[in-house]
Each structure stands twice: as structure tokens, then as C-alpha cells.
Design an enzyme around this catalytic site. Structure first.
Site, mmCIF file in Angstrom:
data_model
loop_
_atom_site.group_PDB
_atom_site.id
_atom_site.type_symbol
_atom_site.label_atom_id
_atom_site.label_comp_id
_atom_site.label_asym_id
_atom_site.label_seq_id
_atom_site.Cartn_x
_atom_site.Cartn_y
_atom_site.Cartn_z
ATOM 1 N N ASN A 34 4.071 -14.850 15.332
ATOM 2 C CA ASN A 34 4.531 -15.715 14.331
ATOM 3 C C ASN A 34 6.353 -15.384 14.619
ATOM 4 O O ASN A 34 6.678 -13.958 14.393
ATOM 5 C CB ASN A 34 3.933 -14.899 12.901
ATOM 6 C CG ASN A 34 4.601 -15.305 11.668
ATOM 7 O OD1 ASN A 34 5.517 -16.096 11.715
ATOM 8 N ND2 ASN A 34 4.350 -14.773 10.456
ATOM 9 N N TRP A 35 7.065 -16.448 15.065
ATOM 10 C CA TRP A 35 8.743 -16.264 15.707
ATOM 11 C C TRP A 35 9.268 -16.549 13.505
ATOM 12 O O TRP A 35 9.920 -16.525 13.640
ATOM 13 C CB TRP A 35 8.682 -17.799 15.886
ATOM 14 C CG TRP A 35 8.416 -18.230 17.488
ATOM 15 C CD1 TRP A 35 7.098 -16.257 17.829
ATOM 16 C CD2 TRP A 35 7.749 -18.758 18.223
ATOM 17 N NE1 TRP A 35 7.159 -17.000 19.063
ATOM 18 C CE2 TRP A 35 7.535 -18.324 19.225
ATOM 19 C CE3 TRP A 35 8.306 -19.852 18.362
ATOM 20 C CZ2 TRP A 35 7.009 -18.772 20.557
ATOM 21 C CZ3 TRP A 35 8.660 -20.804 20.014
ATOM 22 C CH2 TRP A 35 7.622 -20.433 20.540
ATOM 23 N N LYS A 36 8.440 -16.310 12.560
ATOM 24 C CA LYS A 36 9.288 -16.399 11.759
ATOM 25 C C LYS A 36 10.296 -17.737 11.446
ATOM 26 O O LYS A 36 10.348 -18.540 12.389
ATOM 27 C CB LYS A 36 9.827 -15.294 10.836
ATOM 28 C CG LYS A 36 8.611 -14.143 11.367
ATOM 29 C CD LYS A 36 8.344 -13.148 10.564
ATOM 30 C CE LYS A 36 6.528 -12.126 10.566
ATOM 31 N NZ LYS A 36 6.852 -10.512 10.159
ATOM 32 N N HIS A 91 0.650 -15.613 5.179
ATOM 33 C CA HIS A 91 1.314 -14.108 4.649
ATOM 34 C C HIS A 91 1.919 -13.433 3.856
ATOM 35 O O HIS A 91 2.879 -14.007 2.663
ATOM 36 C CB HIS A 91 2.865 -14.989 5.786
ATOM 37 C CG HIS A 91 2.807 -13.823 6.552
ATOM 38 N ND1 HIS A 91 4.294 -12.914 6.610
ATOM 39 C CD2 HIS A 91 3.143 -13.651 8.278
ATOM 40 C CE1 HIS A 91 4.519 -12.156 7.208
ATOM 41 N NE2 HIS A 91 3.703 -12.276 7.906
ATOM 42 N N GLU A 109 4.884 -12.503 3.742
ATOM 43 C CA GLU A 109 6.122 -12.898 2.994
ATOM 44 C C GLU A 109 6.398 -14.044 1.827
ATOM 45 O O GLU A 109 6.599 -13.951 1.324
ATOM 46 C CB GLU A 109 7.143 -13.261 4.515
ATOM 47 C CG GLU A 109 7.472 -11.779 5.077
ATOM 48 C CD GLU A 109 7.820 -11.808 6.608
ATOM 49 O OE1 GLU A 109 7.922 -12.995 7.105
ATOM 50 O OE2 GLU A 109 7.931 -10.454 6.948
ATOM 51 N N GLU A 156 -2.703 -7.147 7.756
ATOM 52 C CA GLU A 156 -1.567 -6.604 7.897
ATOM 53 C C GLU A 156 -0.714 -5.823 7.463
ATOM 54 O O GLU A 156 -0.737 -5.957 5.902
ATOM 55 C CB GLU A 156 -0.212 -8.209 7.898
ATOM 56 C CG GLU A 156 -0.344 -9.327 8.958
ATOM 57 C CD GLU A 156 0.305 -9.879 9.631
ATOM 58 O OE1 GLU A 156 0.796 -9.833 10.651
ATOM 59 O OE2 GLU A 156 1.366 -10.677 8.697
ATOM 60 N N GLY A 177 7.440 -5.106 10.247
ATOM 61 C CA GLY A 177 9.076 -5.414 10.600
ATOM 62 C C GLY A 177 9.698 -4.068 10.529
ATOM 63 O O GLY A 177 10.860 -4.228 9.839
ATOM 64 N N SER A 235 4.281 -4.262 13.210
ATOM 65 C CA SER A 235 5.308 -3.485 13.982
ATOM 66 C C SER A 235 3.845 -3.298 15.330
ATOM 67 O O SER A 235 3.885 -2.134 16.379
ATOM 68 C CB SER A 235 5.896 -2.593 13.601
ATOM 69 O OG SER A 235 6.243 -2.592 12.626
HETATM 70 P P1 13P Z 1 6.565 -7.335 12.655
HETATM 71 O O1 13P Z 1 5.658 -7.144 14.483
HETATM 72 O O2 13P Z 1 7.703 -7.995 13.755
HETATM 73 O O3 13P Z 1 5.479 -6.214 12.452
HETATM 74 O O4 13P Z 1 5.723 -8.290 11.917
HETATM 75 C C1 13P Z 1 4.158 -8.837 12.218
HETATM 76 C C2 13P Z 1 3.965 -9.907 10.919
HETATM 77 O O5 13P Z 1 4.409 -10.262 9.547
HETATM 78 C C3 13P Z 1 3.479 -11.051 11.699
HETATM 79 O O6 13P Z 1 3.179 -11.586 11.174
#
Ligand code: 13P
Length: 250
Positions: free
Chosen positions: A9-11, A95, A97, A167, A173, A212
Site C-alpha cells: 500500500n503505497w499510500k 483502511h 486511515e 491491521e 507506521g 510495521s
Molecule cells: P506500515 O507498514 O507503514 O506500518 O503501514 C501498514 C499499512 O497501513 C498498510 O496498509
């Protein structure tokens, strides 16, 4: 046997130039990945570029969200049919976020899940608890509520053509990974929860861990019985790190 699955997931990261380098590095490293399905989820604006870069390879791609509406006056939204048009195969739905910053409630997540499937995309449905919910002993109740919102509307069989990503929000993160035991416990709970309704579906659905994940901890996480792969944020922005994680998945 469930096929191992790793999605990046490159966000909201990358540029045309950096994406070219990243995809090039992933394609170069794919020889190290034996069996895992590998998926990348760029920002909407780079989907067609990524589609071209990945053409003819074993790497699939997905979006990070979808509109719940089919088409029309929804400024700024992206329809499932548009994503299909770009040869997109997957869509991350719900997600944390999106849930935390953009108002994606359980109901909206369920509508997006249904819209994605109806239009032919495979949803990667994200669930997971906040730190205060874990500390209050509510992890299972929260995950159950998030799953039930979808299953109550779409039916348990809908999960057969979906991927679930657990998650824990406190691990995203933060560099604070759930321990393999903590993650496995929730994955097992999710599988048991599904098997109460349909044991064949429960056996079949891939459940990814996200939060993470790095090359250094992927092996231990993926060796857990109910962890079928990962949804990777930060570490998916480095081709070497991402490929090492895919290699660990199988
Ligand atoms: P990180 O791997 O940066 O913790 O993010 C996880 C995530 O939100 C994947 O969708």
C-alpha cells in the site's frame, strides 16, 4: 492450501519517476518470489502508469479505495468501473486511515465492499483496533463489529472472493509491530468467527497482517498458521525491502 499474498500500500507517496524505479526494482526481484501473489496499490493518479509498467508480469495492482456510487455527480471520487477499465484487480477497502480521517464508517465500508465486488474488483478488507480498544480488551469485539458490518449486508460467501487484512491501528507506521503471537491470536479469531457461519469460506480466505511489517520481521509473522501474507505500507516503498518480504511469504 491458501496462496501466500503480499500487497504494498503505497499510500500518498511517490512520483512518476520514483514509481518507475520502484516497479523496475520489484520486477527485477520477482525471480526470488516462488509462490506468493504480489500486488501493488499506488495512488489513483499513477494507476495507468503502473498498469503499463506491470504489463505482462506476474505482479497485479489495486487501488487504495473506491467510490460506493457507480457513476455521476460525485466530485473527486473514482468509480469501480474506471478502475476495472485500468485493468485494476484489487481494491483496499476500509483502511484505518480512511476510517479515521475521511469518515468511512462501518456502513460506508460495507457499501464500498459491495460496490467493488459487484464491479468485479477483489476487495482487500481492512479491520483492526485502536490502541485504547486493545487496552480495554475490546480487540475481538471491534474486529467482529467491522466484519459483521460487511457480512451482514453481503453475506458470508462474499468473503470467498475477498482478502481480509488485520491491521491493528497502533502498529501502522509506528514501527511497533504486533508480536507474531498477538497477530496470530486475532487471525485465528477471525477464522473461527467466519467458520461459525461457513467453515469452507473460513478455510479459504487469505488473512493478511499489516502494521510495521519489514523484511526483518516478515518471516516470523508469516510462519504463523493463520497469517497468509501481509499488507505493507512504508516498507513497500523500497523494492529490496518489499521483495524480501514477498520472498518470506513464499
Ligand atoms: P506500515 O507498514 O507503514 O506500518 O503501514 C501498514 C499499512 O497501513 C498498510 O496498509
Amino acid at each position: 492450501m491458501r496462496k501466500p499474498f503480499v500487497a504494498g500500500n503505497w499510500k500518498m507517496n511517490g512520483s512518476s519517476a520514483s514509481i518507475k524505479t520502484l516497479v523496475g526494482g520489484i520486477l527485477d526481484g520477482m525471480g526470488r518470489v516462488k509462490n506468493a501473489e504480489v500486488v501493488v496499490c499506488p495512488s489513483f493518479v499513477y494507476l495507468s502508469e503502473v498498469a503499463q509498467l506491470l504489463a505482462g508480469s506476474a505482479v497485479e495492482f489495486g487501488s487504495q479505495d473506491v467510490a460506493k456510487e457507480e457513476s455521476g455527480a460525485y466530485t473527486g471520487e473514482v468509480a469501480v468501473s474506471m478502475l476495472k477499465d485500468m485493468a485494476c484487480k484489487y481494491a483496499i477497502i476500509g483502511h484505518s486511515e480512511r476510517r479515521a480521517y475521511y469518515g468511512d464508517t462501518d456502513e460506508i465500508v460495507a457499501e464500498k465492499f459491495i460496490a467493488a465486488q459487484k464491479g468485479g474488483l477483489t476487495p482487500i478488507l481492512c479491520v483492526g483496533e485502536l490502541l485504547e480498544e486493545r487496552e480495554a480488551g475490546q480487540t475481538e469485539a471491534v474486529v467482529e463489529r467491522q466484519l459483521q458490518a460487511v457480512v451482514g449486508r453481503a453475506g458470508i460467501r462474499a468473503l470467498e472472493s475477498a482478502v481480509i487484512a488485520y491491521e491493528p491501528v497502533w502498529a501502522i507506521g509506528t514501527g511497533k509491530t504486533a508480536s507474531p503471537e498477538q497477530a496470530q491470536a486475532v487471525h485465528a479469531f477471525i477464522r473461527q468467527w467466519m467458520s461459525k457461519e461457513d467453515s469452507a469460506v473460513a478455510e479459504k480466505v487469505q488473512i493478511l497482517y499489516g502494521g510495521s511489517v519489514k523484511a526483518a520481521n516478515a518471516n516470523e509473522l508469516f510462519s504463523q498458521t493463520d497469517i497468509d501474507g501481509g499488507l505493507i505500507g512504508g516498507a513497500s516503498l523500497s523494492a529490496e525491502e518489499f521483495i524480501s518480504i514477498c520472498e518470506a511469504a513464499g
